[in-house]
Every structure is written in structure tokens, then in C-alpha cells.
Design an enzyme around this catalytic site. Structure first.
Site, short mmCIF file in Angstrom:
data_model
loop_
_atom_site.label_atom_id
_atom_site.label_comp_id
_atom_site.label_asym_id
_atom_site.label_seq_id
_atom_site.Cartn_x
_atom_site.Cartn_y
_atom_site.Cartn_z
N ARG A 8 13.45 -5.05 -46.11
CA ARG A 8 12.34 -4.39 -46.79
C ARG A 8 12.71 -2.94 -47.11
NH1 ARG A 8 8.28 -8.19 -46.59
NH2 ARG A 8 8.51 -9.70 -44.92
N LYS A 12 18.67 -0.27 -49.62
CA LYS A 12 19.62 -1.39 -49.55
C LYS A 12 19.51 -2.26 -50.80
CE LYS A 12 19.19 -1.77 -44.51
NZ LYS A 12 18.86 -2.71 -43.41
N ASP A 69 22.69 -6.06 -40.41
CA ASP A 69 22.25 -5.30 -39.24
C ASP A 69 23.24 -4.17 -39.08
OD1 ASP A 69 20.52 -4.76 -37.08
OD2 ASP A 69 22.01 -5.52 -35.68
N GLY A 153 16.83 6.85 -41.38
CA GLY A 153 17.42 6.69 -40.05
C GLY A 153 18.12 7.95 -39.55
N ASP A 155 20.60 9.48 -40.84
CA ASP A 155 21.36 10.15 -41.91
C ASP A 155 21.39 11.68 -41.81
OD1 ASP A 155 21.99 7.70 -42.91
OD2 ASP A 155 20.91 7.90 -44.81
N LYS A 175 27.11 8.63 -51.17
CA LYS A 175 26.82 7.83 -49.97
C LYS A 175 27.04 6.35 -50.23
CE LYS A 175 23.47 6.40 -46.59
NZ LYS A 175 22.08 5.99 -46.39
N HIS A 180 29.02 2.84 -44.40
CA HIS A 180 29.28 1.58 -43.72
C HIS A 180 28.64 0.41 -44.47
CE1 HIS A 180 25.57 3.39 -42.60
NE2 HIS A 180 25.16 2.40 -41.85
#
Lengths: 203, 203
Positions: A8, A12, A69, A153, A155, A175, A180
Site C-alpha cells: 500500500r 514502491k 519485505d 521510514g 530515510d 534514490k 536496496h
């Protein structure tokens, strides 16, 4: 071909869209379906969580699914919070409270011992099976006070190697090239590209 | 599924085998076929050369083909020898003569200006079309005298960033993890894995 993105998080979603641009793949979202059960991320590894999420959403939607994840592994905390990054130090904390708690824990840690690794695992599944699991990492360090307003998060406190800015200060373009998640998504996109090409040849 | 590796270099063959391990892909070699025409690598870019080789070998064998082209780009030589690395400074030179020539050209170049980039481009083609082109790079520097006996080409004079040994001194395990070719092959393998998975689903 269609693929459901089991997240959600709009950041992403945009990143995946960009990486799949030009391919005959339609990206669907959890919002496009009713009654997707909430997946509890209680695994001991990123892979367990990503695989569980991909499998359950694939079963619920009848579609191919991409699930991820990720976590932050801090050297001075022996790799913590790691797979527990999102729930670390209390389920109910905001991003801000969470990274301030991290800085507090590291307040006596000298600059050259503040290394950290962001890690992301992505699983791709059909309702029948797990097709592929890939991983991406980004090495950096934890700064001493939060910088920047972008991202989410941890960041604002993570500065990737080779840059003088935190993830929250870097442009999304940068970014989304070095993170990752971007590195894992690049691998997932290569797999999907092969997958869809083959379907086209067959069809 | 079968794939023909359009190279006569045994190091590349072993690396690809390792990366495709566990997948239902049979790797074939140029030696497995008769009368494959010699492909002249006269392109102006790595991609042109890799695509040309992949296309011609796919046409000649009727199979899927993986072909690569690579080169060494030296900062102090404005990116040269680059795409002309193999033929640079005379068609008939041995590897040894070729890298000694490079060292000679750089003899007055100070240590901090001896940066270089190894680049590898891989093309995957069927007899019908080019499926995918991927690239891998490895950053490093040119040492002042040759070190090590492993590898091939410019390996004895190239030291990758973060290592105190040249490509020719590093174990194949390490080199095959960090090299430009390994990075490109990893991407190619992901694509092929998706491709073969899809074929299996369809079949």
C-alpha cells in the site's frame, strides 16, 4: 500479463511502474480487489515475510503477485532492527518516533562505527507457486540528526555510501537508482521481462 | 531449453554454467555446431558488436544465443581503448604485449589519475529477434606493473575498487562475483530464468 503489487506504499508502486515501463505488463494494486486478507508479517527473515505475502495475495487474487519485505541493519546494533524494522520499539510508533529512537540508541556511537545496511527481498508468486526471490542491498551510515523530508521510514537518518545526503534528501531519481529496493526491483523486472517475453513467443 | 554461448573463451563458459545452475537450460557451444561463420566485431559500440554476434549465431544455429562484448575504458585515455580493447594497438599482439603497451602509455600518469572501468554488454537473441541487452561494469584502476597469472586480457593490470589485488590475482570465485562480465551475466541469467519459467508454465 497482469501483476498485483502487494503493497500500500505509493513510492514502491511508482518505482515498479517505472521499471516495467515499455513491457506488456499491467500493474494492479491491492485496492483493485475486495477483501484481501491482511497478511501478518511475523516471519523470522525478510524472505519468509515476502514469500508469505506473495503467496497469500496470489491465492486471494488468482493473479501473479510481487511482494517485498525490507529492513535496516545497523552494525552497532548487531544487525538490528533488521527484519523487525517496521515493528521495532513498539508497534504504535510513527516513522519519526522510530528513527529518533534509533538515534538515541546510537548517541554514544562514534562516526566511524555507525555503518548500516538497507536490505530488500522481493518474492514473485503465481497462485500455483513461488517463481523467484531476489534481494537488493544498499550500504551507508546513520547520521547524528535527521536530514530531509522525502522518502519514508528511516530515510532521514540513512546516508548511502558515496553521497553527502540522506535518502530523505536525495531526489527520487537518485534514490530510485541506488536504493536496496531499486536494486531488488531491477532484478525482479529482469525476471518478469524474460517471463513476459516467453509468454509472447508462445502465444 | 537450449542456449548457445557465442564465445570460444572457456572462462565465460564456466561462469555462465554456474549462474544457470539448477535451471532447465542446456548450454551449447560454438564447437557443437559446424560451419558457424566468423563474426567480424566491427561495431562502434559494445552493444552493436554483441547484438551482431547474437543475431548471426542465432541465424546460423537456429537456437537462442547469448553473446557478449566488453572493453576497458581508461580515464587518462579518454575512455580508450574501450570498444577497441581487443584490437587496440595492432591486431596481432598477445595479451601480454597489449597490457604492457597500456602501461607504457600510462607511465607518466600519477596514481590518482589511473582510474578505469571494465564494461561488458550481453545480447540475448532468438533466430527471430533480439530479446534483451544488458550491461555490467566494474570500476578500478590500472596498476604500475602487471600482477598475477589468472584471468585473461587486461586482468593483470586492473585492480577493482575495494581490493588490493588485480583481477589476475583474485580467485575465480571473487572475480566471478564482482567483474563486469559477472554483473552482466547475473542480469542475463535473471532474464533467462523468467523466460524458462514461463515456458514451463505454458508447457
Amino acid at each position: 500479463m497482469e501483476i498485483v503489487l502487494a503493497t500500500r506504499n505509493s513510492g514502491k508502486v511508482q518505482e515498479l511502474r517505472r521499471l516495467l515501463e515499455g513491457l506488456p505488463i499491467t500493474v494492479l494494486f491491492l485496492e483493485d480487489f475486495r477483501e484481501i486478507p491482511e497478511v501478518v508479517e511475523d516471519g523470522e527473515t525478510y524472505e519468509e515475510n515476502a514469500v508469505k505475502k506473495a503467496r497469500e495475495v496470489a491465492a486471494a487474487t488468482g493473479r501473479m503477485v510481487l511482494a517485498d519485505d525490507s529492513g535496516l541493519e545497523v552494525d552497532a546494533l548487531q544487525g538490528g532492527p533488521g527484519v523487525h524494522s517496521a515493528r521495532w520499539s513498539g508497534e504504535e510508533l510513527t516513522d519519526h518516533e522510530r528513527y529518533m529512537k534509533l538515534l538515541e540508541k546510537l548517541q554514544d556511537t562514534p562516526e566511524d562505527e555507525r555503518g548500516a545496511l538497507f536490505r530488500c527481498t522481493i518474492a514473485i508468486a503465481t497462485p500455483r507457486k513461488i517463481l523467484k526471490v531476489v534481494q537488493g542491498t544498499c550500504r551507508g551510515s546513520i547520521v547524528s540528526s535527521p536530514q530531509g523530508a522525502g522518502g519514508f521510514g528511516y530515510d532521514p537518518v540513512f546516508m548511502p555510501v558515496g553521497y553527502n545526503h540522506t535518502f530523505a534528501e536525495l531526489s527520487p531519481e537518485v534514490k530510485n537508482r541506488i536504493s536496496h529496493r531499486a536494486r531488488a526491483l531491477e532484478k525482479a523486472a529482469l525476471f518478469l521481462e524474460g517471463y513476459v517475453h516467453s509468454s509472447l513467443e508462445e502465444g
